[in-house]
Design an enzyme around this catalytic site. Structure first.
Site, PDB file in Angstrom:
ATOM      1  N   CYS A 195      -5.658  -3.441   2.353  1.00 17.04           N
ATOM      2  CA  CYS A 195      -6.382  -2.561   1.467  1.00 17.04           C
ATOM      3  C   CYS A 195      -7.329  -4.295   0.502  1.00 17.04           C
ATOM      4  CB  CYS A 195      -5.492  -2.009   0.530  1.00 17.04           C
ATOM      5  SG  CYS A 195      -5.002  -0.528   0.605  1.00 17.04           S
TER       6      CYS A 195
ATOM      7  N   HIS B 155      -9.399  -1.136  -8.586  1.00 13.36           N
ATOM      8  CA  HIS B 155      -8.836  -0.871  -6.947  1.00 13.36           C
ATOM      9  C   HIS B 155      -8.775   0.607  -7.490  1.00 13.36           C
ATOM     10  CE1 HIS B 155      -6.713  -1.533  -3.402  1.00 13.36           C
ATOM     11  NE2 HIS B 155      -5.701  -1.722  -3.815  1.00 13.36           N
TER      12      HIS B 155
ATOM     13  N   GLU C  60      -2.701  -2.166 -13.359  1.00 18.64           N
ATOM     14  CA  GLU C  60      -3.481  -3.354 -13.054  1.00 18.64           C
ATOM     15  C   GLU C  60      -3.788  -2.870 -14.512  1.00 18.64           C
ATOM     16  OE1 GLU C  60      -6.495  -1.282 -10.229  1.00 18.64           O
ATOM     17  OE2 GLU C  60      -8.345  -2.571 -10.697  1.00 18.64           O
TER      18      GLU C  60
ATOM     19  N   LYS D 136     -12.810   5.172  -6.192  1.00 19.15           N
ATOM     20  CA  LYS D 136     -11.956   6.109  -5.243  1.00 19.15           C
ATOM     21  C   LYS D 136     -11.419   7.440  -5.499  1.00 19.15           C
ATOM     22  CE  LYS D 136      -8.743   2.101  -3.457  1.00 19.15           C
ATOM     23  NZ  LYS D 136      -9.575   0.675  -4.224  1.00 19.15           N
TER      24      LYS D 136
ATOM     25  N   HIS E  22      -9.006   6.628  -0.508  1.00 17.55           N
ATOM     26  CA  HIS E  22      -8.670   4.853  -0.536  1.00 17.55           C
ATOM     27  C   HIS E  22      -9.006   4.810   1.023  1.00 17.55           C
ATOM     28  CE1 HIS E  22      -7.281   1.018  -0.684  1.00 17.55           C
ATOM     29  NE2 HIS E  22      -6.213   1.206  -1.126  1.00 17.55           N
TER      30      HIS E  22
ATOM     31  N   PHE F  23      -0.616  -3.864   0.292  1.00 15.91           N
ATOM     32  CA  PHE F  23       0.192  -4.256   0.916  1.00 15.91           C
ATOM     33  C   PHE F  23       0.389  -5.588   1.422  1.00 15.91           C
ATOM     34  CE2 PHE F  23       2.187   0.621   2.122  1.00 15.91           C
ATOM     35  CZ  PHE F  23       1.380   0.835   1.095  1.00 15.91           C
TER      36      PHE F  23
END
Lengths: 417, 80
Positions: free
Chosen positions: A167, A307, A318, A339, A344, A403
Site C-alpha cells: 500500500c 494513510h 498513525e 480513503k 483503499h 504490509f
C-alpha cells in the site's frame, strides 16, 4: 537532504481514475462533496464472502480510450495506468517527441499487479490443462507492466520502474521519480500508483487477514477512518498519476505548475508482516525524515493526507506517529483520510492521494474525512470531519504505509518562484 | 475451401486480433496484414485448436502464415 546541485521538481500534470470519479474534475468534485464510492461488489458474486463491499471504479470502458486488441491484452490495473498516464501528459501539455523521449520516464507502482488474469488462468489451468494457458498471462500479470505499457503508449524512453511495496507502492513511485529528476537522471516522470484487485481471491485473502470492513448492509459508511466504530478497510481500485518535471524544464515551456514536491521520507518498521509497530515509531521517523528532506519544520505543515485506512490498528497508530513527528503542531494541522470516500486502492492509493494533496494545495481546500461521527478516544487530532474545509494550505504531506512495514511520506508545497 | 470453416476462422481471428472482418481475407498474412505478434500467434493457434478439436503442433503452426493456410490445415485435420 537535497544537496546544492539538486534540481527543484514541480507537478505539471495530473489524472485520476477513482471510485468517486473517472476524471480529475470528477474526482476532485467527489472529494469536495464528501462522496462515498463504496457499494456492494459487482465484479463478481460476493455472496459467499465475509466482506461483500468495495469501492469499484464505475462506468469505465477502456474501449473509449484504447483499441479492442490493446484492451484484451492489458489487465485492468494496466488499463487504468495507461489511460491516466496519457491523460496526465495531456493535462500537463507535455508532448513526448524524438527530442525529449529519452529524458522522460515512467515510475508506476502497484501492490498486487494483474491478479484477475492470474485467477482466470488458474481456472483454465485446472479445468483445461496447461496447454490452454494464455501466452499473455505472465506479461499481463506482472506488476511492472503498468509502467512498461505506459511507456509503450506514451513513447517515454527514460528510466522506467515499479516499486511493489504493497500500500506504499504509489507513494514510493512518486518519491523515486522525484529523486530521479532531482538528481538529473530525467527531466520529467509519469509517476503514481495503480491497482485493480477487487477479485474473489484478493477479497478472500484480505478478509481472512481480518483487514476488511464487513459493514455489508451499509456500504457507503463502511470506510470510517478514526471513528470508534470502524471495522476494517474497504478495498478500492483505480489509478492516480502525476507528471513531475524539473522546474526549469517546466518554466521554459510555459507549463502550468500545480505545486512543488519538496520532500520524500521512507522507513521500515522491521516489526511484523501486517501490523504497524505499536506507537508508530517507524511512521513518525518517516514523517520527520521527509520534513528534513524538505528543509521544513513541523509548524510549516498545514494539511496531512493520512494513510487513514479505517482499520483498528492503523488509525490510532498513525495518530500517534503524527503527534510524535509534529509535536505540538500536530494539534494545529488538518488531517484527513480521503480513503473514507475512495476506499483503499492499495498500491494505487499513494497515486490518487498525491493528486488529492496537490489539488488541496492548489485550491486551498482540505477534503474531509467522511463517516466520522464518534471519534476513537485514541484519535484526537483535527480530522476535518464530514465537511471539506477552505483553508490556506502552503505545505501538505501525504502518508502511505504498506504490509511489510514500508512507510512513505511525501511533502508538497505551493509553488513560489 | 469450405465456406463454413472460413467463416469460423474469420470470427476467431476478428475476435483475437481485434481486426475488422473485412480485412480477414484468405490471402491475408497474420503477421504482415493483421498485425499479429508472436504472442498473438500462440493465442490464435490455441483458439483454433479449441474451436476445431484438433492439435496444431509448433512445427505446423510455423507454416501457417495466412488465413488460407489455417483453413487448409484445419480441413485436412479436423474430424469430418
Amino acid at each position: 537532504m537535497a544537496n546544492s546541485d539538486s534540481k527543484r521538481v514541480v507537478v505539471t500534470g495530473m489524472d485520476a481514475i477513482t471510485p468517486i470519479g473517472n476524471s480529475l474534475e470528477e474526482y476532485w468534485a467527489g472529494l469536495v462533496a464528501g462522496r462515498s464510492g463504496t457499494a456492494r461488489i459487482t465484479h463478481f458474486d460476493p455472496s459467499q464472502h465475509a466482506s461483500q463491499i468495495a469501492a469499484e471504479v464505475k462506468g469505465f470502458d477502456p474501449g473509449d480510450f484504447l483499441d479492442k486488441k490493446e484492451v484484451r491484452r492489458m489487465d485492468r490495473f494496466s488499463q487504468f495506468a495507461v489511460i491516466a498516464g496519457q491523460r496526465a501528459l495531456k493535462h500537463g501539455g507535455l508532448e513526448i517527441t524524438d527530442l525529449n523521449a529519452e529524458q522522460i520516464g515512467t515510475c508506476i507502482g502497484s501492490g498486487i499487479g494483474g491478479l484477475k488474469v492470474l485467477e482466470d488462468q488458474q481456472e483454465i489451468y485446472l479445468t483445461r490443462g496447461p496447454s490452454r494457458c494464455s501466452p499473455f498471462m505472465i506479461p499481463m500479470m506482472i506488476a511492472n507492466m503498468a509502467a512498461g505499457l505506459t511507456a509503450i503508449h506514451t513513447g517515454a524512453k527514460g528510466p522506467s520502474t515499479c516499486p511493489v511495496t504493497a500500500c506504499a507502492a504509489g507513494s514510493n513511485a512518486i518519491g523515486d521519480a522525484f529523486r530521479l529528476i532531482q538528481n538529473g537522471y530525467a527531466q520529467a516522470m509519469i509517476c503514481g500508483g495503480t491497482e485493480a484487485a477487487v477479485t474473489p481471491l484478493s477479497v478472500a485473502g484480505f478478509a481472512s487477514a481480518r483487514a476488511l470492513s464487513t459493514r455489508n448492509d451499509d456500504p457507503a459508511t463502511a470506510s470510517r477512518p478514526f471513528d470508534k466504530t470502524r471495522d476494517g478497510f474497504v478495498i478500492g481500485e483505480g489509478a492516480g498519476i502525476l507528471i513531475l518535471e524539473e522546474l526549469q524544464h517546466a518554466v521554459s515551456r510555459g507549463a502550468t505548475i500545480y505545486g512543488e514536491i519538496v520532500g520524500y521520507g521512507m522507513t521500515c518498521d522491521a516489526y511484523h508482516m501486517t501490523a504497524p509497530v505499536p506507537g508508530g515509531a517507524g511512521a513518525a521517523r518517516c514523517i520527520q525524515l521527509a520534513l528534513k528532506d524538505a528543509g521544513l519544520s513541523p509548524s510549516d505543515v498545514s494539511y496531512v493526507n493520512a494513510h487513514g485506512t479505517s482499520t483498528g490498528a492503523n488509525d490510532p497508530t498513525e495518530t500517534q506517529a503524527i503527534k510524535t513527528a509534529l509535536g505540538d503542531a500536530a494539534y494545529r494541522v488538518a488531517v484527513s483520510s480521503t480513503k473514507s470516500m475512495t476506499g483503499h486502492l492499495l498500491g494505487g492509493s499513494g497515486g490518487i492521494e498525491a493528486v488529492a494533496t496537490c489539488l488541496a494545495i492548489a485550491n486551498d481546500l482540505a477534503p474531509p474525512t467522511i463517516n466520522l461521527h464518534d471519534p476513537d478516544p485514541d484519535c484526537d487530532l483535527d480530522y476535518v470531519p464530514n465537511q471539506s474545509r477552505p483553508m490556506a494550505i502552503e505545505v501538505a504531506i501525504s502518508n502511505s504505509f504498506g504490509f511489510g512495514g514500508h512507510n512513505v511520506t511525501l511533502v508538497f508545497k505551493k509553488y513560489r518562484s | 475451401m469450405s465456406a463454413e470453416t472460413f467463416e469460423k476462422v474469420k470470427k476467431i481471428v476478428t475476435e483475437q486480433l481485434g481486426v475488422e472482418e473485412a480485412d480477414v481475407k484468405p490471402e491475408a498474412s497474420f503477421a504482415n496484414d493483421l498485425g499479429a505478434d508472436s504472442l498473438d500467434t500462440v493465442e490464435l493457434v490455441m483458439a483454433l485448436e479449441e474451436e476445431f478439436g484438433i492439435e496444431i503442433p509448433d512445427e505446423a503452426a510455423e507454416g501457417i502464415a495466412t488465413v488460407q493456410d489455417a483453413v487448409n490445415f484445419i480441413e485436412e485435420k479436423a474430424p469430418a
